[in-house]
Design a protein around this motif. Sequence first.
Motif, mmCIF file in Angstrom:
data_model
loop_
_atom_site.group_PDB
_atom_site.id
_atom_site.type_symbol
_atom_site.label_atom_id
_atom_site.label_comp_id
_atom_site.label_asym_id
_atom_site.label_seq_id
_atom_site.Cartn_x
_atom_site.Cartn_y
_atom_site.Cartn_z
ATOM 1 N N ALA A 49 -32.457 -4.975 -64.202
ATOM 2 C CA ALA A 49 -32.388 -5.451 -65.526
ATOM 3 C C ALA A 49 -31.644 -4.466 -66.183
ATOM 4 O O ALA A 49 -31.557 -4.668 -66.646
ATOM 5 N N ILE A 50 -32.864 -2.629 -65.934
ATOM 6 C CA ILE A 50 -31.819 -1.561 -66.287
ATOM 7 C C ILE A 50 -30.757 -1.137 -66.416
ATOM 8 O O ILE A 50 -30.023 -1.159 -67.059
ATOM 9 N N ALA A 51 -29.810 -1.221 -65.075
ATOM 10 C CA ALA A 51 -28.425 -1.384 -64.995
ATOM 11 C C ALA A 51 -27.967 -2.183 -65.839
ATOM 12 O O ALA A 51 -27.077 -2.108 -66.667
ATOM 13 N N THR A 52 -28.554 -3.460 -65.939
ATOM 14 C CA THR A 52 -27.335 -4.195 -66.696
ATOM 15 C C THR A 52 -28.302 -3.863 -68.620
ATOM 16 O O THR A 52 -26.657 -3.984 -69.055
ATOM 17 N N ALA A 53 -28.703 -3.379 -68.568
ATOM 18 C CA ALA A 53 -29.063 -3.523 -70.199
ATOM 19 C C ALA A 53 -28.742 -2.291 -70.370
ATOM 20 O O ALA A 53 -27.780 -2.405 -71.357
ATOM 21 N N LEU A 54 -27.967 -1.323 -69.883
ATOM 22 C CA LEU A 54 -27.495 0.140 -69.796
ATOM 23 C C LEU A 54 -25.944 -0.499 -70.118
ATOM 24 O O LEU A 54 -25.192 0.506 -71.162
ATOM 25 N N LEU A 55 -25.385 -1.040 -69.212
ATOM 26 C CA LEU A 55 -23.791 -1.553 -69.028
ATOM 27 C C LEU A 55 -24.174 -2.064 -70.775
ATOM 28 O O LEU A 55 -22.830 -1.865 -71.448
ATOM 29 N N ALA A 56 -25.012 -3.669 -71.830
ATOM 30 C CA ALA A 56 -24.967 -3.594 -72.302
ATOM 31 C C ALA A 56 -24.836 -2.332 -73.515
ATOM 32 O O ALA A 56 -24.281 -2.576 -74.676
ATOM 33 N N ALA A 57 -25.380 -1.980 -73.042
ATOM 34 C CA ALA A 57 -25.905 -1.073 -74.269
ATOM 35 C C ALA A 57 -24.449 0.080 -74.725
ATOM 36 O O ALA A 57 -23.769 0.254 -75.708
ATOM 37 N N LEU A 58 -23.601 0.472 -73.393
ATOM 38 C CA LEU A 58 -22.039 0.438 -72.786
ATOM 39 C C LEU A 58 -21.216 -0.023 -74.016
ATOM 40 O O LEU A 58 -20.487 0.525 -74.816
ATOM 41 N N ALA A 59 -20.955 -1.235 -73.532
ATOM 42 C CA ALA A 59 -20.286 -1.883 -74.062
ATOM 43 C C ALA A 59 -20.583 -2.068 -75.429
ATOM 44 O O ALA A 59 -19.431 -2.214 -76.389
ATOM 45 N N PHE A 60 -21.795 -2.177 -76.053
ATOM 46 C CA PHE A 60 -21.970 -2.520 -77.776
ATOM 47 C C PHE A 60 -21.759 -0.966 -78.565
ATOM 48 O O PHE A 60 -21.265 -1.076 -79.459
#
Length: 473
Positions: free
Chosen positions: A220-231
């Motif tokens: 979940a943390i890795a997915t959220a970090l990738l999402a933050a980078l995309a944003f």
Amino acid sequence: MQFLSPEAIEPGDAGAAGDARVPAGWPLVVDLDVVLPHANLTLEAALSELAQRSDAIFGLLAAALRGPAALKRRIAESSHFDPARLTYDPDIVAFMLKVLGEGRPVYLASDRHGGAMVSAIAQHLGVFTAWAASADGAQRNPDALSLPQSASRGFDYLGHAAAALPDGAIRITPPARKADTAIHPTGWRIWVKLLRVHQYAKNALILVPLLTAHQFGPEAIATALLAALAFSLCASSAYILNDLIDVKADRAHATKRHRPIASGAVAPARAAAAMVALLAAAIAMAAAVSLPFLGVLLAYLALTTAYSFKLKRVALIDVVTLAVLYTIRVIAGAVAIGVSMSEWLFAFSLFIFMSLALVKRYVELSARRSGERLMSRDYFADDLPTIAVLAAAAGFNAVVVFTLYISSDTVRALYSHPQSLWIGCPILMYWIARVMLLAQRGQIDDDPVIFALRDRVSWVALGAIGAILLLAI
């Protein structure tokens, strides 16, 4: 470049048509590309029209689909070109003024740009005796320049090294100027500033659902970090678009005039290319997270684009839009890790970010005199008291939402000691009141979110609330 009869030339502000009324000295002919060495006039004209008429995007897209020539012709016909958007070579302008002061006529010429743009630039600078341009803005025209009979004996030419000159014309070199690296630095610091990397901290909001939903697993943390980078990459592309559209207002702003595009440190064409690349990377990353997350990212992009073109110029709609944009980040975090968005978190986010958006406008307005309008915004300095009241009301409404959340059944299902959450209320009240007080004292810059990320007291308050949430679990 070839030269035609004198009929095609248009008189300028520095002189008048006809040999009897122009200076009799040795003429200087200056190519437009020398005056604007780093500008892409096609791009600038399109951005200028979009800045004044956001609905022009449809006509420009339709012309672009018909091909580059149709797009250039469409832009050449536009009456919304604003020459004040452009950055001019100060050494060339100073040289032309010197020549004009010697009693010599100065002519502006362009063999690849339409008359409307060339005329607008010439009149904006106000140093040209006359000017001439391509009759068709979509094609290069080597017969674009005509000169009065007084110049038939010869002239100085400042322009393309490859241009074919008639007998009697003398090619001269541009006056010595500062190195381009000093005028247009392209080091990593300039690009960091252009992308507004310091704003990436705002996308930490995507991580909020991890805490509120108690999702602390590595996946979940890795997915959220990738999402933050995309944003973050998507936000950078939106920031570049905003700077391209709003360059004229930025140059009139006390601090924004130092932004890379407004200052001329990064050419608009290079910035536009970076914008497209960033957006493509953001979309690819978002698709890798999930298709629903990609949908949220595209919704964010659509809203922030609408904000850049139109919504930021409508009073109160602009701050509501900013609040929604911040809240979308929280929604995106929930979608990325596959948890439902709490209605309490949604309401709290809307109110707290509405408050911060209003504080941002308060800070901008506080620097204006009574009756003065905020550049590119539908606010006047006299609106300051109303903005302050609305900011305080929205902020403390966020506190009310938090207190109602503590008393709800939802909190009892998530926390073993929900009563501990009450300790966070006075901390939140103090922080909101402090932000308002510092804004009134002029101790906050134009972005309270960035201020909070740099403020030690804000970090202590955030850390304390985070610790309270963890202890209540």
